[in-house]
Design a protein around this motif. Structure first.
Motif, short mmCIF file in Angstrom:
data_model
loop_
_atom_site.label_atom_id
_atom_site.label_comp_id
_atom_site.label_asym_id
_atom_site.label_seq_id
_atom_site.Cartn_x
_atom_site.Cartn_y
_atom_site.Cartn_z
N PRO A 107 -94.44 -3.64 8.98
CA PRO A 107 -95.14 -2.94 7.67
C PRO A 107 -96.45 -2.24 8.67
CG PRO A 107 -95.57 -4.72 6.30
CD PRO A 107 -94.50 -4.86 8.21
N ILE A 108 -96.61 -2.02 9.53
CA ILE A 108 -97.48 -1.26 10.10
C ILE A 108 -97.28 -0.07 10.76
CG2 ILE A 108 -99.24 -1.70 11.90
CD1 ILE A 108 -98.87 -4.34 11.44
N GLU A 109 -99.00 0.77 10.21
CA GLU A 109 -98.72 2.12 11.59
C GLU A 109 -99.40 2.50 12.42
OE1 GLU A 109 -98.77 6.97 9.91
OE2 GLU A 109 -98.53 5.36 9.06
N LEU A 110 -98.85 2.50 13.28
CA LEU A 110 -99.98 2.56 15.13
C LEU A 110 -100.28 4.32 14.36
CD1 LEU A 110 -98.87 0.68 17.35
CD2 LEU A 110 -100.23 -0.62 16.21
N ILE A 111 -101.66 4.68 14.75
CA ILE A 111 -102.26 5.41 15.08
C ILE A 111 -103.28 5.67 16.67
CG2 ILE A 111 -103.68 7.87 13.47
CD1 ILE A 111 -103.31 5.65 11.08
N ASP A 112 -103.00 5.98 17.05
CA ASP A 112 -103.72 5.93 18.50
C ASP A 112 -104.57 7.96 17.92
OD1 ASP A 112 -101.85 8.67 18.94
OD2 ASP A 112 -101.02 8.11 20.30
N SER A 113 -105.48 8.16 18.93
CA SER A 113 -105.98 9.01 19.17
C SER A 113 -105.82 10.83 18.99
CB SER A 113 -107.09 9.11 20.97
OG SER A 113 -105.98 9.50 22.12
N PHE A 114 -104.18 11.11 19.21
CA PHE A 114 -104.13 12.40 19.52
C PHE A 114 -102.96 11.91 17.79
CE2 PHE A 114 -103.68 11.78 23.99
CZ PHE A 114 -104.43 12.97 24.19
N LYS A 115 -102.20 11.21 16.70
CA LYS A 115 -102.42 11.15 16.45
C LYS A 115 -102.75 11.33 15.09
CE LYS A 115 -98.76 8.85 12.84
NZ LYS A 115 -97.80 7.72 12.99
N LEU A 116 -104.31 10.36 15.74
CA LEU A 116 -105.60 10.32 14.67
C LEU A 116 -105.91 12.28 14.02
CD1 LEU A 116 -107.44 9.65 12.46
CD2 LEU A 116 -109.44 9.19 15.19
N VAL A 117 -106.14 13.01 15.50
CA VAL A 117 -106.43 13.95 15.14
C VAL A 117 -105.57 14.62 14.46
CG1 VAL A 117 -106.59 16.08 16.27
CG2 VAL A 117 -107.79 13.99 17.64
N ASN A 118 -104.17 14.51 14.12
CA ASN A 118 -103.14 15.02 13.70
C ASN A 118 -103.80 14.90 12.68
OD1 ASN A 118 -101.81 16.18 15.14
ND2 ASN A 118 -100.76 14.70 15.75
N TYR A 119 -104.27 14.08 11.83
CA TYR A 119 -104.03 13.66 10.19
C TYR A 119 -105.30 14.16 9.89
CZ TYR A 119 -101.78 9.31 9.24
OH TYR A 119 -100.27 8.86 8.73
N ILE A 120 -106.41 14.25 10.74
CA ILE A 120 -108.13 14.83 10.67
C ILE A 120 -107.52 16.06 10.62
CG2 ILE A 120 -110.31 15.73 11.74
CD1 ILE A 120 -110.31 12.99 13.08
N ARG A 121 -105.97 16.77 11.18
CA ARG A 121 -105.98 18.45 11.40
C ARG A 121 -105.97 18.56 10.16
NH1 ARG A 121 -110.48 20.04 14.41
NH2 ARG A 121 -109.62 20.04 16.81
N MET A 122 -104.50 17.83 9.01
CA MET A 122 -103.83 17.86 7.59
C MET A 122 -104.96 18.02 7.04
SD MET A 122 -101.27 15.01 6.62
CE MET A 122 -100.65 15.10 8.26
N ALA A 123 -106.55 16.76 6.33
CA ALA A 123 -107.44 16.73 5.07
C ALA A 123 -108.15 17.90 5.97
CB ALA A 123 -108.38 15.65 6.18
N GLU A 124 -108.21 18.92 7.16
CA GLU A 124 -109.17 20.01 6.76
C GLU A 124 -108.10 20.77 6.36
OE1 GLU A 124 -109.34 20.89 11.19
OE2 GLU A 124 -111.33 19.56 10.68
N LYS A 125 -107.23 21.10 6.27
CA LYS A 125 -105.90 22.17 5.45
C LYS A 125 -106.32 21.99 4.06
CE LYS A 125 -103.15 23.06 9.47
NZ LYS A 125 -101.24 23.30 9.97
N ASN A 126 -105.79 19.95 3.60
CA ASN A 126 -106.05 20.07 2.68
C ASN A 126 -107.68 20.44 1.48
OD1 ASN A 126 -103.19 18.96 2.49
ND2 ASN A 126 -104.67 16.70 2.71
N SER A 127 -108.30 20.57 2.78
CA SER A 127 -109.86 20.60 1.37
C SER A 127 -110.11 21.87 2.26
CB SER A 127 -110.78 19.74 2.67
OG SER A 127 -111.01 20.43 3.36
N ARG A 128 -109.25 23.09 2.70
CA ARG A 128 -110.24 24.02 2.39
C ARG A 128 -109.68 25.04 1.19
NH1 ARG A 128 -107.05 26.03 8.08
NH2 ARG A 128 -108.36 24.61 10.04
N PRO A 129 -110.16 25.99 0.82
CA PRO A 129 -110.16 26.58 -0.41
C PRO A 129 -109.11 27.13 -0.97
CG PRO A 129 -112.51 27.19 0.56
CD PRO A 129 -111.63 26.28 1.62
N LYS A 130 -107.96 27.04 -1.36
CA LYS A 130 -106.91 28.02 -1.09
C LYS A 130 -107.11 29.40 -1.54
CE LYS A 130 -103.79 24.24 -2.79
NZ LYS A 130 -102.66 23.88 -2.65
N ILE A 131 -106.74 30.74 -0.92
CA ILE A 131 -106.91 32.55 -1.03
C ILE A 131 -105.88 32.54 -2.17
CG2 ILE A 131 -107.19 34.05 -0.75
CD1 ILE A 131 -107.98 33.28 2.25
N LYS A 132 -106.16 32.81 -3.59
CA LYS A 132 -105.22 33.03 -4.44
C LYS A 132 -104.88 34.30 -4.08
CE LYS A 132 -106.20 29.86 -7.35
NZ LYS A 132 -106.62 29.19 -9.28
#
Length: 203
Positions: free
Chosen positions: A178-203
């Protein structure tokens, strides 16, 4: 007689109100400093309780805002590799906070190399952070991390995060765990995902 009694009662109340007003006027120069001092004490008490958590949140947000200036994934990876280990742990805690977890960087307070504890839906998971620049994460490091997780995991899992990559032996070892290995490229994907979540939504 009854009217006179009511009148006397009203006069007594007026006199008492006037008396209290005079007392307040006398004590007012003393009351203001006392109220200010009381307010300061209360504020310090609140900061004493909430200060560390607020500082950690501010620090995580500051670190996370800094990476938004990078334009390429490669530059982001180089920036992460240049962090101090403690700052990298704080950054990962902030990253998972933006992904919807309750996260805390625990560093040396936990055995077995657990650097960040995260929780979501009352399920705890554990993260180890390895800020490798040139070295790959060997199977021994993943095995040791798994050993630290065995007695802690219920329904959660472990995340092993590195700024480089894992050896083939380490990846094979983690496949059935039950371990997820996150290398540098997968980490960048997580960061980009978090950036999208934190951006204000345009209504």
């Amino acid at each position: 007689m009854q009217t006179r009694t009511k009148h006397d009662g009203m006069m007594a109340k007026l006199l008492y109100t006037e008396f209290m007003f005079d007392v307040f006027q006398i004590l007012r120069p003393l009351l203001y400093p006392f109220l200010i001092l009381t307010g300061v004490v209360i504020i310090f008490k609140i900061l004493e309780e909430l200060g560390p958590a607020l500082f950690e949140r501010w620090r995580n947000n500051r670190l996370f805002r800094e990476d938004a200036n990078w334009r390429s994934d490669r530059d982001l990876i180089y920036w992460l590799r240049g962090m101090k280990p403690q700052d990298f742990e704080q950054y990962i805690a902030g990253l998972f906070s933006r992904l919807g977890y309750k996260a805390e960087a625990v560093g040396q307070s936990h055995d077995g190399g657990i650097d960040v504890v995260i929780e979501k839906d009352n399920i705890k998971s554990y993260i180890q952070c390895k800020k490798f620049i040139t070295s790959e994460v060997p199977v021994g490091a993943v095995r040791d991390f798994y050993g630290a997780l065995v007695d802690r995991l219920a329904n959660g899992k472990g995340y092993f995060i590195t700024t480089n990559k894992f050896t083939l032996e380490a990846e094979k070892f983690a496949e059935s765990k039950p371990i997820e290995l996150i290398d540098s490229f997968k980490l960048v994907n997580y960061i980009r995902m978090a950036e999208k979540n934190s951006r204000p939504k345009i209504k």
